[in-house]
Design a protein around this motif. Sequence first.
Motif, mmCIF file in Angstrom:
data_model
loop_
_atom_site.group_PDB
_atom_site.id
_atom_site.type_symbol
_atom_site.label_atom_id
_atom_site.label_comp_id
_atom_site.label_asym_id
_atom_site.label_seq_id
_atom_site.Cartn_x
_atom_site.Cartn_y
_atom_site.Cartn_z
ATOM 1 N N MET A 1 -11.615 7.695 -1.058
ATOM 2 C CA MET A 1 -10.915 6.586 -0.758
ATOM 3 C C MET A 1 -11.569 5.414 -0.081
ATOM 4 O O MET A 1 -11.181 4.030 -0.504
ATOM 5 N N TYR B 1 -5.512 -5.663 3.269
ATOM 6 C CA TYR B 1 -5.204 -4.350 2.675
ATOM 7 C C TYR B 1 -6.575 -3.595 2.721
ATOM 8 O O TYR B 1 -6.568 -2.342 2.753
ATOM 9 N N ALA C 1 -6.078 4.683 4.941
ATOM 10 C CA ALA C 1 -5.584 5.374 3.584
ATOM 11 C C ALA C 1 -5.072 6.840 3.855
ATOM 12 O O ALA C 1 -4.125 7.292 3.402
ATOM 13 N N THR D 1 -11.348 1.822 -1.935
ATOM 14 C CA THR D 1 -10.948 0.531 -1.082
ATOM 15 C C THR D 1 -11.914 -0.705 -0.981
ATOM 16 O O THR D 1 -11.759 -1.879 -1.510
ATOM 17 N N ILE E 1 -4.467 5.979 -3.500
ATOM 18 C CA ILE E 1 -4.445 7.016 -2.509
ATOM 19 C C ILE E 1 -3.719 8.161 -3.190
ATOM 20 O O ILE E 1 -4.091 9.203 -2.954
ATOM 21 N N TYR F 1 -3.827 -1.552 -5.401
ATOM 22 C CA TYR F 1 -4.881 -0.623 -4.663
ATOM 23 C C TYR F 1 -4.171 0.658 -4.190
ATOM 24 O O TYR F 1 -4.817 1.688 -4.251
ATOM 25 N N GLY F 2 -2.822 0.832 -3.604
ATOM 26 C CA GLY F 2 -2.280 1.628 -3.094
ATOM 27 C C GLY F 2 -2.302 3.077 -3.911
ATOM 28 O O GLY F 2 -2.222 4.189 -3.628
ATOM 29 N N SER G 1 -1.797 -5.246 -2.905
ATOM 30 C CA SER G 1 -1.942 -4.067 -2.174
ATOM 31 C C SER G 1 -1.429 -2.835 -2.995
ATOM 32 O O SER G 1 -1.762 -1.869 -2.847
ATOM 33 N N MET H 1 0.692 -1.161 0.011
ATOM 34 C CA MET H 1 -0.129 0.035 0.060
ATOM 35 C C MET H 1 0.752 1.270 -0.077
ATOM 36 O O MET H 1 0.534 2.158 -0.652
ATOM 37 N N ALA I 1 1.287 3.927 -3.246
ATOM 38 C CA ALA I 1 0.834 5.323 -3.056
ATOM 39 C C ALA I 1 2.111 6.204 -3.291
ATOM 40 O O ALA I 1 1.934 7.361 -3.259
ATOM 41 N N GLY J 1 -6.580 -0.148 4.428
ATOM 42 C CA GLY J 1 -7.124 1.066 3.570
ATOM 43 C C GLY J 1 -8.385 1.636 4.082
ATOM 44 O O GLY J 1 -8.350 2.794 4.052
ATOM 45 N N TYR J 2 -9.406 0.962 4.267
ATOM 46 C CA TYR J 2 -10.670 1.733 4.735
ATOM 47 C C TYR J 2 -10.459 2.706 5.748
ATOM 48 O O TYR J 2 -10.980 3.780 5.792
#
Length: 504
Positions: free
Chosen positions: A107, A372, A380, A111, A74, A70-71, A67, A28, A32, A376-377
Motif C-alpha cells: 500500500m 490523500y 490505508a 500510495t 486498498i 487511489y482508494g 482519491s 479513499m 476502497a 493513505g501512506y
Amino acid sequence: MDILIGLANVLTDPIILAWVFAAAIVGMIVGAIPGLTASAAIAMLVPLTFYMEPLSALAFLYVIGKSGRYGGSIAAILFNTPGTAASAATQLDGYPLAQKGQASKAMKVATISSVIGDFFGEIVLIVGVAWIAAVALHLGPPELFAIYLTAFVVIGSVIGKSVLKGLASAALGVVIKMVGLDPVTGAERFTFGITELMDGVSLVPLMIGIFVLAEVFEQVAKRSDPVQMVDEPDDQTARDRNRLTWVEFRPCLPHILRSSVIGTVIGILPGLGSTIAAFVAYGEGKRRAKNPEAWGKGALEGVAAPEAANNAVSGPSMAPLLTLGIPGSTIGAILVGVFLIHGIQIGPTLFVTSRELIYSLFACGLIGIVMYGLIGYYGAAFVGRFIARVPTDILYPIIMLTSVMSAYVSRGSLFDVGVMILFGIVGWGMKRFDFNPAAFVISFVLAGGAEEAFRQSLRLSDAGILIFVTRPIALAFLLIGIFVLVSRVRSLRARPVDAALDDA
C-alpha cells in the motif's frame, strides 16, 4: 503565474481546504469499498453542492475522483477484490504481497506511485490546457460537431467488449437527451404527454440511477459474502517486514515514470479511462521488467506501474472537458452538470470568463493529491479495517436511501425518484448484457452540444451536410473517428474478446 494565484486563493481559505480534506477521505473510503466507485459517490453527492460556492463544490467532487481512483488499490491489496475496475491490475501483485505479510509495504508503494502519477498528470493539465483552449477558440460549429461525432464513435467503440453494443449505448444516450422541447422549434419530442418530461430528463437522477442504483441491484443480485481482510499481526517483526526501503523502491521508479506518461496520454483521449491505462502500463512494465516471471507473484513494480498510470489519467481527462466541453471520463460527465448548476459555461471561453476559478480548481487538485497521499501512506490499513467491519446488509440499504434522497433533493420532485429507479434498472440491465453505462452517460451529456453545433453548421452552409467534408479540420476529425472504429473492429476480429481483455 495563474497557478500560483490559484494556490494563494486556496491556501488562504480554510473552508475550501476543509472541503478538499473531506474529499480526500470520502474518495479513499468509497474507492476502497468493493463495487462502489468514485463516480457513484460523486453522483450521490452532487445535490449537496447546490448549496456550496462554485469552487468548493467543484473542488470537493474533483478531489473525490482523484482519491477514489487511489482508494481502489486498498481493496485490491487487502481484500483481493478491486475497489475500482482499474485497480484490478494492482490486485495481480498487491494481493500476493498481502499474503506474504507485506500488505502495508504494497500500500505504501501504491500510495507513492499514485501521488507521483497524479502530480505528473495534473502538471501536464496545468501547462497544456490553456494552449488547447486558445486553439479551440478558433474552431467553428462544423469543427466542433466533427469533434463531438468523433467522441461518440471513439467512446462507443473503444469502451467495453463489443463495438456494436458500445455504439448502441452511445446512441441510446443521444436519444434520451432528445426528450423534451426542441430547442429551435419548441415542439415536443418523446414526451408522451408527460408534463415533467418537457424540460428533458434530469441529469442528476439519471446519473444516480446508472452509477449507484444499478450497482446496488448488482450487489444484491450477487448476494456476495462480506469482504475478508488479510490478517496481519501488529508486532515488531511485521513492522520490519513492511518497512519500505530505498533499495526496494528504486526499481519501481522507471516503471512509475513510464506509466505516468502512459496514463497522461490515455487520459487526454476521451473515453479510454483509467482501466485501460492501468492494464496497458502493467503489460508494458512486465515486458520491460528485468524479472518478468516475478510479476503476478508479488512484485512491487507490479503495484507501482498500474497505480501510477491509473492516477495519471485524472488530470488530463479534464482537458477535453474544460476546453471543448467534451468529458473524457464518467467523472467528467458528472462535473459538466456541476458547472452548469453553478452557471459556468464550459468550453474554450471558460479560460476567458472564469480563468481564476479554473486555476484555483487545479490548485485544489494539487493539494488534494498531497492530502490523500499523506492519509493513505499512514492510514490505508485503518481504512481497510473500517470497511471490513461494515456489513454489506447495512451498507447497501444506506446507499439506497441516500440515493433516493439525492434524487429527490435535486429538484424536489418524486418524478425524479422514479427516473432514478428507472435508470437504475436500465443500468443494471446494461451491465448484465455487456452494454456500456459509461458510454451512455457521456453521450447523454454530449448530445445537447452536438445538436447545437450541427444545426449551426447547417445554417452556415449552402451545401448542407457537405460542410463537414469541405472544412479540413472537421474532415480530419471525422477520419480519425473512422480510423479508430476500423482499428477496433479489426483488433476484435483478430483475436477472441476475452483474450483481448486479458491483454489490455
